[in-house]
Structure formats: structure tokens, C-alpha cells
Design a protein around this motif. Structure first.
Motif, PDB file in Angstrom:
ATOM      1  N   ALA A  53       0.652  -0.717   0.186  1.00  0.00           N
ATOM      2  CA  ALA A  53       0.132   0.502   0.011  1.00  0.00           C
ATOM      3  C   ALA A  53       0.676   0.828  -0.186  1.00  0.00           C
ATOM      4  N   ALA A  54       2.021   0.998   0.327  1.00  0.00           N
ATOM      5  CA  ALA A  54       3.281   2.522   0.832  1.00  0.00           C
ATOM      6  C   ALA A  54       3.729   2.399  -0.855  1.00  0.00           C
ATOM      7  N   LEU A  60      -6.293  -0.879   2.207  1.00  0.00           N
ATOM      8  CA  LEU A  60      -5.443  -0.402   2.919  1.00  0.00           C
ATOM      9  C   LEU A  60      -5.054   1.231   2.657  1.00  0.00           C
ATOM     10  N   LEU A  61      -4.321   0.787   1.103  1.00  0.00           N
ATOM     11  CA  LEU A  61      -4.443   2.658   0.575  1.00  0.00           C
ATOM     12  C   LEU A  61      -5.979   3.080   0.393  1.00  0.00           C
ATOM     13  N   HIS A  62      -6.169   3.012   0.427  1.00  0.00           N
ATOM     14  CA  HIS A  62      -7.640   3.575   0.449  1.00  0.00           C
ATOM     15  C   HIS A  62      -8.382   4.447   1.538  1.00  0.00           C
ATOM     16  N   ILE A  72       1.112   3.507   7.073  1.00  0.00           N
ATOM     17  CA  ILE A  72       2.451   4.523   7.631  1.00  0.00           C
ATOM     18  C   ILE A  72       3.138   4.993   7.561  1.00  0.00           C
ATOM     19  N   ARG A  73       3.729   4.243   8.401  1.00  0.00           N
ATOM     20  CA  ARG A  73       5.073   3.498   9.310  1.00  0.00           C
ATOM     21  C   ARG A  73       6.032   3.781   7.895  1.00  0.00           C
ATOM     22  N   SER A  74       5.613   3.082   6.524  1.00  0.00           N
ATOM     23  CA  SER A  74       6.329   2.343   5.785  1.00  0.00           C
ATOM     24  C   SER A  74       6.674   3.364   4.763  1.00  0.00           C
ATOM     25  N   VAL A  75       5.356   4.618   4.401  1.00  0.00           N
ATOM     26  CA  VAL A  75       5.761   5.453   3.442  1.00  0.00           C
ATOM     27  C   VAL A  75       7.236   6.116   3.890  1.00  0.00           C
ATOM     28  N   PRO A  76       7.937   6.955   4.949  1.00  0.00           N
ATOM     29  CA  PRO A  76       8.160   7.122   4.354  1.00  0.00           C
ATOM     30  C   PRO A  76       9.846   6.061   4.198  1.00  0.00           C
ATOM     31  N   VAL A  77       9.413   5.205   5.072  1.00  0.00           N
ATOM     32  CA  VAL A  77      10.948   3.948   4.481  1.00  0.00           C
ATOM     33  C   VAL A  77      11.313   4.227   2.959  1.00  0.00           C
ATOM     34  N   ILE A  78       9.782   3.626   2.318  1.00  0.00           N
ATOM     35  CA  ILE A  78      10.008   3.399   0.648  1.00  0.00           C
ATOM     36  C   ILE A  78      11.025   5.369  -0.023  1.00  0.00           C
ATOM     37  N   LEU A  79       9.719   5.642   0.796  1.00  0.00           N
ATOM     38  CA  LEU A  79      10.617   6.942  -0.245  1.00  0.00           C
ATOM     39  C   LEU A  79      11.460   7.282  -0.187  1.00  0.00           C
TER      40      LEU A  79
END
Lengths: 217, 202
Positions: free
Chosen positions: A47-48, A92-94, B148-155
Motif C-alpha cells: 500500500a505504501a 488499506l491504501l484507499h 503510515i510507518r512504511s511510507v517514509p521508509v519506501i520514500l
């Protein structure tokens, strides 16, 4: 993950009492991650990943035209995680987009997305990932033709099937007119389908661990 | 340096900020429904825009904030306008576009004035009936916060890969970017799962 066997492998005393497992000490005490926990981590990660692929600075220019890779991410989510986890990651993303995180293309997000003309295309990712996973991971080992069929039917067919009626309704066009209007995105999506097949089959050689749904059957 | 993803929420203490999440959501939903049922009516569209203007003033973002949000919608505007101009006459196009944009702006007001954490709490509450049907809702909350936690990691992974590609003088093509990103992210997911297991999450 296969633990390397062999008594010559130096391990901590705790580890050597429980056999020749070379996992870190903490993992041995708590036991390995269950399939369910691993699934949650993979869905969250995908999702991220699809969210990050939509951000302006993660978008490569091809011939001067910015190309969003989000649908490529959707195709990969279905093909790699299988139908349930793939669809789950899109759900999850949505949920997070609706909660106000700017995870759709060009950093858009919030409830406004679902009132816009492209809402159907974005929501179509959920059934799309499911269909892609179902077709692609029907049997192990994966076949090139089946992956190709999956990303084309799911990643293009299902997404357009969900997107065009919503767009037609929002714009007051007929279905045919809306289909013509969205045909401009077709070449890009076809290119992404080809890339998705290539990446999926390269990943089977580089890192085959996540393809669990196909192997369980 | 990885650029951070900023939530679309704007902090404040206005009446709109203080209204409950559920109430606000219901109001936005009813508004969208009413406008789409009365789609041919010019007065409904004008009223909707009056509401957009009032809402932005009440939320404390002012006219500049409203214009900035309109600028953020420029791609949607192009997607909306161009196909309609081909198939429909200019008046209908103008009415359609202004109607859809008004609904997007009002829905955006919800996002602008509601904290993400409050929405997540509302999710948890809305999911509670599912828990009684035997669904493990703590799993869903875990997945949401992990995302939410994974977004900055993948960025960070993404900018690392792009820098490495440039350092080797290679162009950033989709395949060159996505393939390593995928392997790094999947490894990260595996590490996360093991870390969760080590903390007793089954």
C-alpha cells in the motif's frame, strides 16, 4: 527462508541448543513470524509502495512526459501478493487516502478524490489486484502467458470497467464517449503491463519468498 | 534527501474543525448526493460554490487558501474539461465542471479540517461491529499504522535508488527504479514481520 544447515556454522549457545537454525536470537525466542503477520506487513508495504509511486518526485520522465507508475504498482501487488493480500493492500491504501493522506497521483488525496471524475479508476484497483492475483498465481510455477493475461485483464480491463462508468456519470457523457476520452491512457497502461510481467518474472528469480498464494495451491 | 509527505490537514480551531468526524462526513455525503441529484440546476451549482466559499472562510484558510487548492486541482480540471469540450457544448461543459469541482472542494474541506488521527479513530469505531462478527479488528489497525510507518521508509529507498542510478550515469527508467525498490521493500516487510513476531504479535 531456509536455514543453512551444518554444524560448522557458528551460532550462539541458545541457537545451537535448538538445532542448526541461523536466525537471530530474538527471532528464535519469539518464534518465526506467522503467515498472518507476514501478510499484514506485506500488504502495508505494498500500500505504501503504490502511494510512493504516485508522488511527483518518484515519477520518471519518459520523452518529457511525466508517467505515474501507480498502476504498475497495482499490477505488481496482485501478481506478487496474490488475490486476497493484493486486494487487501489496495483497500488499506484507499482507507488512508480517505483519511486524508496524499497518496494518490501528484500527491492528491482526501475525500475529494472520491468526488472527482477519476474516482472509479482509483477504486477499481481493489478488484483489479484481486483479478490479477487470481489469474497470475493460479498455479506454481507462474507462466509468462498467465501473468500477461492477468495484468491485462485485471490491470487494464477491470480498472477501465470501473473507471469509465464513473467518469461518464461525472462528466455527463455517454459510455462510448467516456471510453474514447480515456483511450489516451491505453498506450501507457499497455507499456506498464509489459513492464509488470517482466518485473514479476525477474522477481521470481531474485526473491521468490512472497509468492505464497500460488505455492499453497 | 527524501521529501516528506505532508498530510492534507490544516490545524485550526474553527467551527468546522470542532465538528465531529461522523457529522462532518454525513454532511459531505448528503451534499454530494443533493448536488448530483440536481445536476442540471444552475442555482444548485451556484449555491454549492457559495457553500465552498463560506466553508473556506469558516475554516480559516481564506480566499488564498481556496485559490491554492484550486491550483492543486489543475490536472483534474484538464481531465474534466478537454473530453467534454469535444463531445458537449461549452455551456454544459462549464456547468458540469463547476459542479464536480464544487463537490471536490467541499469534500476537501472535510480533509482540510479533520485530523488524520481522528479519522483513524473513527475507522476503529466504525469497524467495531465487525469485531463482534469474529473479525480481528486489531489486525486492521496494525496494518493501517504499519502502512503510515512504511511510507517514509519506501520514500527513502526510492531516493536512494535514484541517486545510485544517477551516480552510475544511468537514466531513471520505470524498470530500473521499480525492480530494486520492490526487492528492498519486500525485504523490509519481512524484517518488519520478524520484528513484530519478536514482540509477540502472532
Amino acid at each position: 527462508m531456509t536455514p543453512p544447515a551444518g554444524p560448522q556454522h557458528p551460532t550462539t549457545p541458545e541457537a545451537s541448543t535448538s538445532g542448526s537454525d541461523a536466525r537471530p536470537y530474538e527471532a528464535l525466542v519469539a518464534g518465526p513470524a506467522t503467515a498472518s503477520v507476514r501478510g499484514v506487513a506485506q500488504m502495508a508495504m505494498f500500500a505504501a509502495l503504490v502511494g510512493v509511486l504516485g508522488q511527483p518526485f518518484a515519477i520518471p520522465l519518459i520523452g518529457g512526459v511525466p508517467v505515474t507508475l501507480q498502476t504498475l504498482g497495482v499490477m505488481l501487488a496482485g501478481a506478487i501478493l496474490g488475490p486476497w493480500r493484493g486486494a487487501g493492500s489496495m483497500l488499506l491504501l484507499h482507507a488512508l487516502v480517505a483519511a486524508g493522506l496524499p497518496l494518490l497521483s501528484q500527491g492528491s488525496g482526501g475525500l475529494g478524490v472520491y468526488a472527482g471524475p477519476t474516482a472509479g479508476f482509483a477504486l477499481g484497483w481493489i478488484p483489479a489486484a484481486f483479478v490479477i492475483g487470481l489469474i497470475t498465481q493460479w498455479r506454481w510455477p507462474l507462466a509468462w502467458w498467465r501473468t500477461g493475461l492477468g495484468v491485462t485483464l485485471g490491470g487494464i480491463g477491470v480498472i477501465y470497467l470501473c473507471g469509465i462508468p464513473v467518469m461518464a456519470h461525472q462528466l455527463g457523457l455517454t459510455l462510448t464517449q467516456a471510453a474514447f476520452a480515456s483511450a489516451g491512457f491505453l498506450p501507457g497502461d499497455a507499456a506498464k503491463a509489459v513492464i509488470a510481467v517482466g518485473i514479476t518474472h525477474a522477481l521470481i528469480r531474485a526473491y521468490p519468498a512472497p509468492f505464497t498464494w500460488a505455492r499453497r495451491r | 534527501m527524501a521529501a516528506a509527505i505532508m498530510p492534507l490537514h490544516r490545524p485550526g480551531t474553527s467551527l468546522l474543525h470542532r465538528t465531529g468526524v461522523g457529522t462532518k462526513f454525513l454532511l459531505v455525503f448528503l451534499f454530494a448526493l443533493a448536488v448530483s441529484l440536481q445536476r442540471e440546476n444552475v442555482w444548485v451549482v451556484l449555491g454549492a460554490w457559495a457553500l465552498v466559499l463560506l466553508g473556506h472562510l469558516a475554516a480559516g484558510v481564506g480566499v488564498t487558501g481556496l485559490l491554492r487548492r484550486l491550483w492543486g486541482l489543475r490536472w483534474i480540471l484538464i481531465i474534466l474539461t478537454v473530453p467534454q469540450l469535444i463531445f458537449l457544448d461549452p455551456q454544459t461543459t462549464a456547468l458540469n465542471v463547476s459542479r464536480v469541482v464544487a463537490v471536490i472542494m467541499v469534500a476537501g474541506l472535510f480533509t482540510l479540517t479533520t485530523r488524520t488521527t481522528d479519522i483513524m479513530t473513527a475507522f476503529d469505531r466504525a469497524l467495531r461491529p465487525l469485531g463482534r462478527c469474529g473479525v480481528d479488528t486489531s489486525r486492521i489497525s496494525l496494518a493501517l499504522s504499519l502502512t503510515i510507518r512504511s511510507v517514509p521508509v519506501i520514500l527513502a529507498f526510492s531516493s536512494q535508488i535514484q541517486e545510485a542510478l544517477r551516480a552510475r550515469g544511468r537514466r531513471v527508467t520505470p524498470k530500473a527504479l521499480v525492480m530494486p525498490l520492490l526487492v528492498m521493500s519486500l525485504r523490509h516487510a519481512e524484517e518488519t514481520a520478524e520484528a513484530l513476531a519478536a514482540r509477540g504479535v502472532r
